[in-house]
Motif scaffolding. Structure first.
Motif, PDB file in Angstrom:
ATOM      1  N   UNK A 286      -7.148   3.203   7.523  1.00 55.88           N
ATOM      2  CA  UNK A 286      -8.119   4.265   7.028  1.00 55.88           C
ATOM      3  C   UNK A 286      -7.286   5.780   6.996  1.00 55.88           C
ATOM      4  N   UNK A 287      -6.642   5.843   8.014  1.00 56.32           N
ATOM      5  CA  UNK A 287      -5.827   7.249   8.168  1.00 56.32           C
ATOM      6  C   UNK A 287      -4.757   7.232   6.997  1.00 56.32           C
ATOM      7  N   UNK A 288      -4.181   6.286   6.341  1.00 52.97           N
ATOM      8  CA  UNK A 288      -3.473   6.472   5.303  1.00 52.97           C
ATOM      9  C   UNK A 288      -4.295   6.574   3.977  1.00 52.97           C
ATOM     10  N   UNK A 289      -5.246   5.778   3.940  1.00 54.20           N
ATOM     11  CA  UNK A 289      -5.900   5.988   2.761  1.00 54.20           C
ATOM     12  C   UNK A 289      -6.569   7.284   2.552  1.00 54.20           C
ATOM     13  N   UNK A 290      -7.169   7.972   3.589  1.00 48.84           N
ATOM     14  CA  UNK A 290      -7.565   9.499   3.664  1.00 48.84           C
ATOM     15  C   UNK A 290      -6.264  10.393   3.216  1.00 48.84           C
ATOM     16  N   UNK A 291      -4.956  10.243   3.693  1.00 44.77           N
ATOM     17  CA  UNK A 291      -3.952  11.007   3.061  1.00 44.77           C
ATOM     18  C   UNK A 291      -3.722  10.804   1.775  1.00 44.77           C
ATOM     19  N   UNK A 292      -3.533   9.393   1.212  1.00 43.84           N
ATOM     20  CA  UNK A 292      -3.542   9.352   0.100  1.00 43.84           C
ATOM     21  C   UNK A 292      -4.307   9.853  -0.952  1.00 43.84           C
ATOM     22  N   UNK A 293      -5.818   9.754  -0.668  1.00 44.80           N
ATOM     23  CA  UNK A 293      -6.727  10.420  -1.358  1.00 44.80           C
ATOM     24  C   UNK A 293      -6.682  11.900  -1.756  1.00 44.80           C
ATOM     25  N   UNK A 294      -6.356  12.543  -0.602  1.00 42.22           N
ATOM     26  CA  UNK A 294      -6.047  13.903  -0.543  1.00 42.22           C
ATOM     27  C   UNK A 294      -4.826  14.400  -1.694  1.00 42.22           C
ATOM     28  N   UNK A 295      -3.890  13.407  -1.718  1.00 38.43           N
ATOM     29  CA  UNK A 295      -2.770  13.554  -2.775  1.00 38.43           C
ATOM     30  C   UNK A 295      -3.055  13.040  -4.141  1.00 38.43           C
ATOM     31  N   UNK A 296      -4.358  12.579  -4.314  1.00 36.70           N
ATOM     32  CA  UNK A 296      -4.806  11.785  -5.637  1.00 36.70           C
ATOM     33  C   UNK A 296      -3.797  10.419  -5.675  1.00 36.70           C
ATOM     34  N   UNK A 297      -3.413   9.935  -4.488  1.00 39.52           N
ATOM     35  CA  UNK A 297      -2.792   8.447  -4.589  1.00 39.52           C
ATOM     36  C   UNK A 297      -3.641   7.351  -4.335  1.00 39.52           C
ATOM     37  N   UNK A 298      -3.064   6.345  -4.078  1.00 38.73           N
ATOM     38  CA  UNK A 298      -3.747   5.135  -3.693  1.00 38.73           C
ATOM     39  C   UNK A 298      -3.102   4.353  -2.471  1.00 38.73           C
ATOM     40  N   UNK A 299      -4.047   3.609  -1.903  1.00 36.13           N
ATOM     41  CA  UNK A 299      -3.350   2.904  -0.802  1.00 36.13           C
ATOM     42  C   UNK A 299      -3.566   1.370  -1.239  1.00 36.13           C
ATOM     43  N   UNK A 300      -2.366   0.651  -0.869  1.00 38.76           N
ATOM     44  CA  UNK A 300      -2.450  -0.975  -0.952  1.00 38.76           C
ATOM     45  C   UNK A 300      -2.251  -1.633   0.434  1.00 38.76           C
ATOM     46  N   UNK A 301      -3.044  -2.531   0.472  1.00 38.42           N
ATOM     47  CA  UNK A 301      -2.868  -3.254   1.996  1.00 38.42           C
ATOM     48  C   UNK A 301      -3.336  -4.442   1.998  1.00 38.42           C
ATOM     49  N   UNK A 302      -2.744  -5.375   2.570  1.00 39.96           N
ATOM     50  CA  UNK A 302      -3.495  -6.764   2.698  1.00 39.96           C
ATOM     51  C   UNK A 302      -4.187  -7.237   3.980  1.00 39.96           C
ATOM     52  N   UNK A 303      -4.565  -8.289   4.071  1.00 38.71           N
ATOM     53  CA  UNK A 303      -5.202  -8.775   5.444  1.00 38.71           C
ATOM     54  C   UNK A 303      -4.362  -9.541   6.105  1.00 38.71           C
ATOM     55  N   UNK A 304      -5.005 -10.153   7.289  1.00 32.68           N
ATOM     56  CA  UNK A 304      -4.187 -10.850   8.189  1.00 32.68           C
ATOM     57  C   UNK A 304      -3.465 -12.022   7.666  1.00 32.68           C
ATOM     58  N   UNK A 305      -3.954 -12.606   6.420  1.00 36.58           N
ATOM     59  CA  UNK A 305      -3.272 -13.795   5.837  1.00 36.58           C
ATOM     60  C   UNK A 305      -1.665 -13.680   5.424  1.00 36.58           C
ATOM     61  N   UNK A 306      -1.716 -12.600   5.027  1.00 35.23           N
ATOM     62  CA  UNK A 306      -0.567 -12.173   4.288  1.00 35.23           C
ATOM     63  C   UNK A 306       0.310 -10.970   5.066  1.00 35.23           C
ATOM     64  N   UNK A 307      -0.414  -9.973   5.914  1.00 32.49           N
ATOM     65  CA  UNK A 307       0.651  -9.041   6.297  1.00 32.49           C
ATOM     66  C   UNK A 307       1.319  -9.508   7.716  1.00 32.49           C
ATOM     67  N   UNK A 308       0.566 -10.544   8.363  1.00 24.58           N
ATOM     68  CA  UNK A 308       0.965 -11.075   9.755  1.00 24.58           C
ATOM     69  C   UNK A 308       2.234 -12.079   9.080  1.00 24.58           C
TER      70      UNK A 308
END
Length: 351
Positions: A286-308
Motif C-alpha cells: 500500500x505504501x509503495x503503491x501510494x508513492x508510485x501513484x504520486x509519481x505517475x508510476x505503477x506498482x507490481x507485486x505478487x501474493x504468497x504463492x510466488x513471493x515467498x
C-alpha cells in the motif's frame, strides 16, 4: 519447448516447482516452523528439508502429470542462503540429474525471485525492491546484470521483523512477519523509532535494539512518562504489542519506499516490482503503491504463492538460463552462501 524442475531450499522452506514454456504445472512447498520465540537453525532446518524433499519431488511430478523423462533440465538454488539447507537441495538435484540423465543448473536465489515476479506480473523493466529474511536490495537491470543501487548495511528487513517477533513471543506459524502484520493492523499509536537511511542504503539493527528496549521495559530506564501511557509497577512506560508492531512496520517500510523512489528518479523508471517474502506484506504494498501513484508510476507485486520462497521461481529462472544457452558442468554443482545478485550475467535479457 522447455520443461524445468526447480528445487528451492535456502532457508526454512523447501519447495519444488515445475514449469513448461510459461505454464505452471506444479508448485509445492513445506515450511519448517519452530516454537514461538525461537528461530530456525541450519542443522535442524536441513534435517527438515531432507525428510520432506523426496516426497515433494514425487508430489510435484504427480501434480504436473509428468514422468522424469518429460523434463529437460533440473535446477536448484546455488545461493545465497544457509549452507546446510542449500546442500540438501544441491545434493538431491545432482542425484536426480545423474539418475534421469538431465542437464543441471544452479540458480541465484535473488534472480529467481526477480524473474518469478516479472513472469507473474508482466512488469517490463521495473525498479526491483527485493525484501526477504536474508536480503534487502533495490535493483535495476542494466548491461545484462541486475545492478544493486541500495541495500541493507547490516541485517535484512525480514530478519529484523523475525527477530522482533521472537522478542514479543509471536508464533512462527505461518510466519513471524505475517503475524506482526496482523498485530500492526490493530495498532493506533505511532511510537517514534530511529529512521536510518544512508544515501541509498538502510540500516535496521539500531531500530531493532531500540524497539527491543521498548518491548521489555524491565531492561530500560523510564525517562519520559505521558498521561496516556500505561505505567507498570516498576514505574516504566509500557507499550502494547499492537502499537510496537505498527510503529516498526511504518518506520522500516517508509525507509524502503524512500530509497526505492530515489532509484526510480535516478533510472527514470515508472515501474516498481516488489519481490521476496516480505513483499507479501499488504501495508508495504500500500505504501509503495501510494508513492508510485504520486509519481505517475505503477506498482507490481505478487501474493504468497510466488513471493515467498518456492521451487517454481528456481524452475522458471533456470528455464530462462537453459534457453539462453547457459550450461553447468556437474563438478560446478556446489553452493555459495554469499552469491550476490549482480554476479550473474543475465544472458536471457537485453537492455
Amino acid at each position: 519447448m522447455v520443461c524445468s524442475l526447480g528445487i528451492e531450499g535456502s532457508a526454512n522452506k523447501i519447495g519444488i516447482g515445475i514449469i513448461r514454456d510459461g505454464e505452471v504445472l506444479a508448485n509445492v512447498r513445506r515450511t519448517y516452523i519452530t516454537p514461538p520465540g525461537e528461530g530456525f537453525l541450519p542443522k535442524e532446518t536441513a534435517k527438515h528439508h531432507r525428510e520432506a524433499i523426496l516426497g515433494l519431488v514425487r508430489e510435484s511430478l504427480k501434480e504436473a502429470q509428468l514422468e522424469p523423462k518429460d523434463l529437460d533440465v533440473i535446477c536448484y538454488t546455488k545461493g545465497p542462503g544457509m549452507a546446510p539447507p542449500l546442500l540438501v537441495g544441491a545434493i538431491v538435484a545432482r542425484t536426480l540429474s545423474l539418475l534421469w540423465e538431465k542437464p543441471l543448473l544452479g540458480v541465484n536465489h535473488c534472480i529467481g525471485h526477480i524473474e518469478m515476479g516479472r513472469f507473474i506480473t508482466k512488469a517490463q523493466n521495473p525498479i526491483v525492491l527485493y525484501v526477504s529474511g536474508g536480503n534487502t536490495q533495490v535493483i535495476a537491470f542494466s548491461n545484462q546484470r541486475y545492478r544493486i543501487f541500495g541495500e541493507t548495511i547490516d541485517i535484512a528487513v525480514g530478519n529484523c521483523l523475525d527477530r522482533f517477533a521472537r522478542i514479543i513471543k509471536l508464533s512462527n506459524d505461518p510466519s513471524p512477519g505475517y503475524n506482526i502484520e496482523q498485530l500492526a493492523k490493530l495498532g493506533t499509536k505511532y511510537i517514534k523509532l530511529p529512521y536510518v537511511v544512508k544515501g541509498m542504503d538502510v540500516s535496521f539493527s539500531g531500530i531493532l535494539s531500540h524497539i527491543e528496549e521498548l518491548a521489555e521495559p524491565n531492561k530500560r530506564k523510564n525517562k519520559r512518562k505521558k498521561a496516556t501511557d500505561e505505567i507498570t509497577d516498576e514505574g516504566e512506560v509500557s507499550y502494547s504489542k499492537e502499537d510496537l508492531c505498527y510503529s516498526l512496520q511504518e518506520t522500516i517500510f517508509a525507509m524502503l519506499v524512500e530509497i526505492t523512489e530515489r532509484a526510480m528518479a535516478h533510472c527514470e523508471s515508472q515501474e516498481v516490482l516488489i519481490v521476496g517474502g516480505v513483499g507479501c506484506n499488504e501495508r508495504l504494498q500500500e505504501m509503495m503503491r501510494i508513492m508510485c501513484l504520486e509519481r505517475g508510476g505503477k506498482l507490481f507485486a505478487t501474493d504468497e504463492r510466488y513471493c515467498i520462497d518456492n521451487g517454481l521461481m528456481i524452475a522458471h529462472a533456470g528455464a530462462e538460463m537453459f534457453k539462453s544457452g547457459i550450461t553447468m558442468p556437474l563438478e560446478d554443482a556446489f553452493v555459495t552462501q554469499r552469491y550476490r545478485t549482480d554476479e550473474v550475467l543475465v544472458k536471457w535479457r537485453q537492455d
